[in-house]
Design a protein around this motif. Structure first.
Motif, PDB file in Angstrom:
ATOM      1  N   MET A   1       9.158  10.123 -12.292  1.00 40.82           N
ATOM      2  CA  MET A   1       8.262   9.755 -11.173  1.00 40.82           C
ATOM      3  C   MET A   1       8.469   8.442  -9.750  1.00 40.82           C
ATOM      4  O   MET A   1       9.256   7.149 -10.955  1.00 40.82           O
ATOM      5  CB  MET A   1       7.424   9.060 -11.946  1.00 40.82           C
ATOM      6  N   TYR A   2       8.297   8.591  -9.547  1.00 43.07           N
ATOM      7  CA  TYR A   2       8.416   7.623  -7.930  1.00 43.07           C
ATOM      8  C   TYR A   2       6.971   7.346  -7.618  1.00 43.07           C
ATOM      9  O   TYR A   2       6.398   7.556  -7.447  1.00 43.07           O
ATOM     10  CB  TYR A   2       9.740   8.139  -6.897  1.00 43.07           C
ATOM     11  N   ALA A   3       7.168   5.777  -7.349  1.00 41.62           N
ATOM     12  CA  ALA A   3       5.845   4.846  -6.989  1.00 41.62           C
ATOM     13  C   ALA A   3       6.354   3.662  -5.902  1.00 41.62           C
ATOM     14  O   ALA A   3       7.390   3.100  -5.716  1.00 41.62           O
ATOM     15  CB  ALA A   3       5.077   4.190  -8.559  1.00 41.62           C
ATOM     16  N   PHE A   4       5.770   3.613  -5.293  1.00 39.35           N
ATOM     17  CA  PHE A   4       4.819   2.656  -4.154  1.00 39.35           C
ATOM     18  C   PHE A   4       3.712   2.312  -3.940  1.00 39.35           C
ATOM     19  O   PHE A   4       3.012   2.669  -4.582  1.00 39.35           O
ATOM     20  CB  PHE A   4       6.087   2.573  -2.619  1.00 39.35           C
ATOM     21  N   ASP A   5       3.932   0.504  -3.951  1.00 39.91           N
ATOM     22  CA  ASP A   5       2.538  -0.122  -3.688  1.00 39.91           C
ATOM     23  C   ASP A   5       2.057  -0.283  -1.981  1.00 39.91           C
ATOM     24  O   ASP A   5       3.295  -0.343  -1.394  1.00 39.91           O
ATOM     25  CB  ASP A   5       2.237  -1.889  -4.083  1.00 39.91           C
ATOM     26  N   SER A   6       0.612  -0.830  -2.137  1.00 38.59           N
ATOM     27  CA  SER A   6       0.081  -0.621  -0.575  1.00 38.59           C
ATOM     28  C   SER A   6      -0.757  -1.367  -1.069  1.00 38.59           C
ATOM     29  O   SER A   6      -1.523  -1.416  -1.973  1.00 38.59           O
ATOM     30  CB  SER A   6       0.170   0.909   0.042  1.00 38.59           C
ATOM     31  N   ARG A   7      -1.936  -1.394   0.538  1.00 35.30           N
ATOM     32  CA  ARG A   7      -2.886  -1.926   0.150  1.00 35.30           C
ATOM     33  C   ARG A   7      -3.115  -1.192   2.188  1.00 35.30           C
ATOM     34  O   ARG A   7      -2.955  -1.301   2.618  1.00 35.30           O
ATOM     35  CB  ARG A   7      -2.850  -3.457   0.518  1.00 35.30           C
ATOM     36  N   ILE A   8      -4.674  -0.948   1.343  1.00 40.43           N
ATOM     37  CA  ILE A   8      -5.407  -0.065   2.940  1.00 40.43           C
ATOM     38  C   ILE A   8      -5.696  -1.046   3.883  1.00 40.43           C
ATOM     39  O   ILE A   8      -6.384  -1.786   4.248  1.00 40.43           O
ATOM     40  CB  ILE A   8      -6.948   0.778   2.038  1.00 40.43           C
ATOM     41  N   ARG A   9      -5.131  -0.181   5.249  1.00 40.09           N
ATOM     42  CA  ARG A   9      -4.785  -0.749   6.153  1.00 40.09           C
ATOM     43  C   ARG A   9      -6.298  -0.635   7.137  1.00 40.09           C
ATOM     44  O   ARG A   9      -7.111   0.481   7.068  1.00 40.09           O
ATOM     45  CB  ARG A   9      -4.164  -0.526   7.089  1.00 40.09           C
ATOM     46  N   TYR A  10      -6.807  -2.208   8.380  1.00 39.26           N
ATOM     47  CA  TYR A  10      -7.983  -0.957   9.103  1.00 39.26           C
ATOM     48  C   TYR A  10      -7.529   0.383   9.979  1.00 39.26           C
ATOM     49  O   TYR A  10      -8.170   1.103  10.134  1.00 39.26           O
ATOM     50  CB  TYR A  10      -8.263  -2.329  10.296  1.00 39.26           C
ATOM     51  N   SER A  11      -6.479   0.577  10.160  1.00 40.86           N
ATOM     52  CA  SER A  11      -5.878   1.420  11.393  1.00 40.86           C
ATOM     53  C   SER A  11      -5.818   3.132  10.747  1.00 40.86           C
ATOM     54  O   SER A  11      -6.098   4.140  10.734  1.00 40.86           O
ATOM     55  CB  SER A  11      -4.389   1.261  11.642  1.00 40.86           C
ATOM     56  N   GLU A  12      -6.323   3.008   8.853  1.00 42.94           N
ATOM     57  CA  GLU A  12      -6.467   4.073   7.819  1.00 42.94           C
ATOM     58  C   GLU A  12      -8.011   5.288   7.924  1.00 42.94           C
ATOM     59  O   GLU A  12      -7.898   5.378   6.966  1.00 42.94           O
ATOM     60  CB  GLU A  12      -5.666   3.943   7.061  1.00 42.94           C
ATOM     61  N   THR A  13      -8.659   3.283   7.998  1.00 38.49           N
ATOM     62  CA  THR A  13      -9.862   3.848   7.954  1.00 38.49           C
ATOM     63  C   THR A  13     -11.479   4.335   9.129  1.00 38.49           C
ATOM     64  O   THR A  13     -10.901   4.164  10.362  1.00 38.49           O
ATOM     65  CB  THR A  13     -10.803   2.560   7.281  1.00 38.49           C
ATOM     66  N   ASP A  14     -11.985   4.834   8.217  1.00 40.03           N
ATOM     67  CA  ASP A  14     -13.390   5.678   8.813  1.00 40.03           C
ATOM     68  C   ASP A  14     -14.180   5.030   9.295  1.00 40.03           C
ATOM     69  O   ASP A  14     -13.833   3.462   9.273  1.00 40.03           O
ATOM     70  CB  ASP A  14     -13.700   7.047   9.047  1.00 40.03           C
ATOM     71  N   SER A  15     -15.228   5.218  10.142  1.00 37.16           N
ATOM     72  CA  SER A  15     -16.168   4.347  10.437  1.00 37.16           C
ATOM     73  C   SER A  15     -16.843   3.271   9.544  1.00 37.16           C
ATOM     74  O   SER A  15     -18.037   2.344   9.328  1.00 37.16           O
ATOM     75  CB  SER A  15     -17.245   4.547  11.034  1.00 37.16           C
ATOM     76  N   GLU A  16     -17.054   3.603   8.392  1.00 38.33           N
ATOM     77  CA  GLU A  16     -17.324   2.842   7.167  1.00 38.33           C
ATOM     78  C   GLU A  16     -16.367   2.153   5.958  1.00 38.33           C
ATOM     79  O   GLU A  16     -16.482   1.933   5.377  1.00 38.33           O
ATOM     80  CB  GLU A  16     -18.104   4.471   6.045  1.00 38.33           C
ATOM     81  N   GLY A  17     -14.891   2.242   6.537  1.00 36.55           N
ATOM     82  CA  GLY A  17     -14.287   2.063   6.516  1.00 36.55           C
ATOM     83  C   GLY A  17     -13.555   1.907   5.125  1.00 36.55           C
ATOM     84  O   GLY A  17     -13.136   1.312   4.710  1.00 36.55           O
ATOM     85  N   ASP A  18     -13.388   3.690   4.574  1.00 40.78           N
ATOM     86  CA  ASP A  18     -13.390   4.129   3.939  1.00 40.78           C
ATOM     87  C   ASP A  18     -11.593   4.415   3.694  1.00 40.78           C
ATOM     88  O   ASP A  18     -11.712   5.058   5.755  1.00 40.78           O
ATOM     89  CB  ASP A  18     -13.884   4.847   3.860  1.00 40.78           C
ATOM     90  N   LEU A  19     -10.758   4.842   3.354  1.00 36.90           N
ATOM     91  CA  LEU A  19      -9.285   5.589   3.360  1.00 36.90           C
ATOM     92  C   LEU A  19     -10.272   7.238   3.885  1.00 36.90           C
ATOM     93  O   LEU A  19     -10.214   7.885   3.820  1.00 36.90           O
ATOM     94  CB  LEU A  19      -8.654   5.250   2.258  1.00 36.90           C
ATOM     95  N   THR A  20      -9.053   7.532   5.095  1.00 40.46           N
ATOM     96  CA  THR A  20      -9.683   8.952   5.673  1.00 40.46           C
ATOM     97  C   THR A  20      -8.535   9.445   4.937  1.00 40.46           C
ATOM     98  O   THR A  20      -7.862   9.547   4.698  1.00 40.46           O
ATOM     99  CB  THR A  20      -9.216   8.865   7.462  1.00 40.46           C
ATOM    100  N   LEU A  21      -8.852  11.322   5.095  1.00 45.99           N
ATOM    101  CA  LEU A  21      -8.093  11.882   4.801  1.00 45.99           C
ATOM    102  C   LEU A  21      -6.607  12.428   5.127  1.00 45.99           C
ATOM    103  O   LEU A  21      -5.890  12.020   4.497  1.00 45.99           O
ATOM    104  CB  LEU A  21      -8.739  13.627   4.725  1.00 45.99           C
ATOM    105  N   ASP A  22      -6.530  12.284   6.442  1.00 45.02           N
ATOM    106  CA  ASP A  22      -5.638  12.029   7.182  1.00 45.02           C
ATOM    107  C   ASP A  22      -4.312  11.371   6.419  1.00 45.02           C
ATOM    108  O   ASP A  22      -3.381  11.302   6.836  1.00 45.02           O
ATOM    109  CB  ASP A  22      -5.752  12.583   8.373  1.00 45.02           C
ATOM    110  N   ALA A  23      -4.981  10.330   6.874  1.00 47.92           N
ATOM    111  CA  ALA A  23      -3.944   8.815   6.357  1.00 47.92           C
ATOM    112  C   ALA A  23      -3.707   8.758   4.535  1.00 47.92           C
ATOM    113  O   ALA A  23      -2.450   8.518   4.158  1.00 47.92           O
ATOM    114  CB  ALA A  23      -5.478   7.822   5.913  1.00 47.92           C
ATOM    115  N   LEU A  24      -5.166   9.446   3.839  1.00 49.36           N
ATOM    116  CA  LEU A  24      -4.003   9.851   2.553  1.00 49.36           C
ATOM    117  C   LEU A  24      -2.919  10.389   2.869  1.00 49.36           C
ATOM    118  O   LEU A  24      -2.467  10.649   1.437  1.00 49.36           O
ATOM    119  CB  LEU A  24      -5.370  10.047   1.196  1.00 49.36           C
ATOM    120  N   LEU A  25      -3.131  11.719   2.978  1.00 50.61           N
ATOM    121  CA  LEU A  25      -2.069  12.676   3.620  1.00 50.61           C
ATOM    122  C   LEU A  25      -0.725  12.233   3.551  1.00 50.61           C
ATOM    123  O   LEU A  25       0.403  12.297   3.637  1.00 50.61           O
ATOM    124  CB  LEU A  25      -2.305  13.932   4.205  1.00 50.61           C
ATOM    125  N   ASN A  26      -0.727  11.202   4.215  1.00 52.65           N
ATOM    126  CA  ASN A  26       0.400  10.400   5.225  1.00 52.65           C
ATOM    127  C   ASN A  26       1.143   9.675   4.077  1.00 52.65           C
ATOM    128  O   ASN A  26       2.246   9.753   4.336  1.00 52.65           O
ATOM    129  CB  ASN A  26      -0.126   9.666   6.591  1.00 52.65           C
TER     130      ASN A  26
END
Length: 235
Positions: A1-26
Motif C-alpha cells: 500500500m502506498y499513501a500520502f497525507d494532505s489537507r483539503i484546499r479552498y481550490s478543491e471545494t464547492d460552494s458549500e466548502g465540501d471537496l468536489t468529486l473531480d478533486a477527489l478523483l485528482n
C-alpha cells in the motif's frame, strides 16, 4: 500500500466548502502517479520504454465529502497485475481512519507507437507490490447507456483538457460530464468506462439521459461512438 497525507484546499471545494468529486478523483490519480514515481516506474521510465498506462474504468464510492481544511490520507494499492492489465484500489481516510471514499480502477498497458496492448514487464511486477483488494461493493465495468436521452451542444477539446500523454485526461472527461448534473445532485457513486482517446481539437458530443436516481452522460464522436460513458448515482 502506498499513501500520502494532505489537507483539503479552498481550490478543491464547492460552494458549500465540501471537496468536489473531480478533486477527489485528482487526489486518487495523483496518488498513483506518486506511487509510480517513487518506485522508479513513473513518467520518465514509461517514456523511455515507449509504453503508457491507459485507464479503462473507474468506480468511486463516496461515504462523505471532507470539508475545507480537513486533514486526509490518500492511499492506493495494486491488487492484481496480469497480461496487460493492472487493477488498483484507492481510498481517502479522515484523521480517525474512517473511510471517506473508496475506488476501484482498471488500467491497460499499451505501446505508444502501435497503440496495442503489451505485457506487464518484470520491473513492474517487482515494483508494484500486490496487496489484498479493498472490501467494497464492486460494480460492473461496463456501463449501459439507456435510450431516450438528449444530445446537447458539442464541446471542442482544448489544450487544458490534455495531460502528459497528449490526450484528454481521464479526470477531465468526468469534470465535463458533471456539468450536466442538477446543482442539488449529490454524487454517491461515479462509474466511468473509457472507450477511446480524444485529442486536441476533437469534438465531444454529450448525450445525457436521466433515470430515477442517476444520470448517464456519454461523450461521443460525431458518428455516435463513445469516448467515455459516465454514470452518476445520487443518494
Amino acid at each position: 500500500m502506498y499513501a500520502f497525507d494532505s489537507r483539503i484546499r479552498y481550490s478543491e471545494t464547492d460552494s458549500e466548502g465540501d471537496l468536489t468529486l473531480d478533486a477527489l478523483l485528482n487526489y486518487f490519480q495523483d496518488c498513483s502517479t506518486f506511487h509510480s514515481e517513487d518506485v522508479g516506474l513513473g513518467i520518465g521510465y514509461m517514456k523511455e520504454i515507449g509504453q503508457v498506462w491507459v485507464l479503462s474504468s473507474w468506480q468511486i464510492v463516496v461515504n462523505r465529502y471532507p470539508k475545507l481544511g480537513e486533514k486526509v490520507k490518500i492511499v492506493t494499492l495494486p491488487y492484481e497485475l496480469k497480461v496487460f492489465l493492472g487493477y488498483r484500489n484507492f481510498a481517502m481516510l479522515d484523521e480517525q481512519g474512517e473511510y471517506l471514499a473508496k475506488a476501484n480502477s482498471l488500467w491497460s498497458l499499451l505501446d505508444v507507437g502501435t497503440g496495442k496492448p503489451v505485457m506487464v514487464n518484470e520491473a513492474m511486477h517487482k515494483g508494484y507490490e500486490i496487496d489484498e483488494k479493498l472490501d467494497m461493493e464492486y460494480a460492473p465495468r461496463k456501463i449501459a447507456v439507456p435510450e431516450g436521452g438528449e444530445l446537447l451542444e458539442p464541446i471542442v477539446v482544448k489544450k487544458h483538457h490534455l495531460d502528459t500523454n497528449h490526450h484528454v485526461n481521464n479526470g477531465q472527461y468526468v469534470n465535463i460530464a458533471m456539468e450536466y448534473l442538477p446543482d442539488d445532485f449529490v454524487i454517491r457513486q461515479m462509474r466511468a468506462e473509457y472507450k477511446k482517446q480524444a485529442f486536441l481539437d476533437d469534438v465531444l458530443h454529450p448525450y445525457v439521459v436521466s433515470t430515477e436516481n442517476d444520470y448517464v452522460i456519454c461523450l461521443q464522436d460525431e458518428a455516435g461512438k463513445p469516448y467515455v460513458s459516465v454514470e452518476f448515482q445520487g443518494q
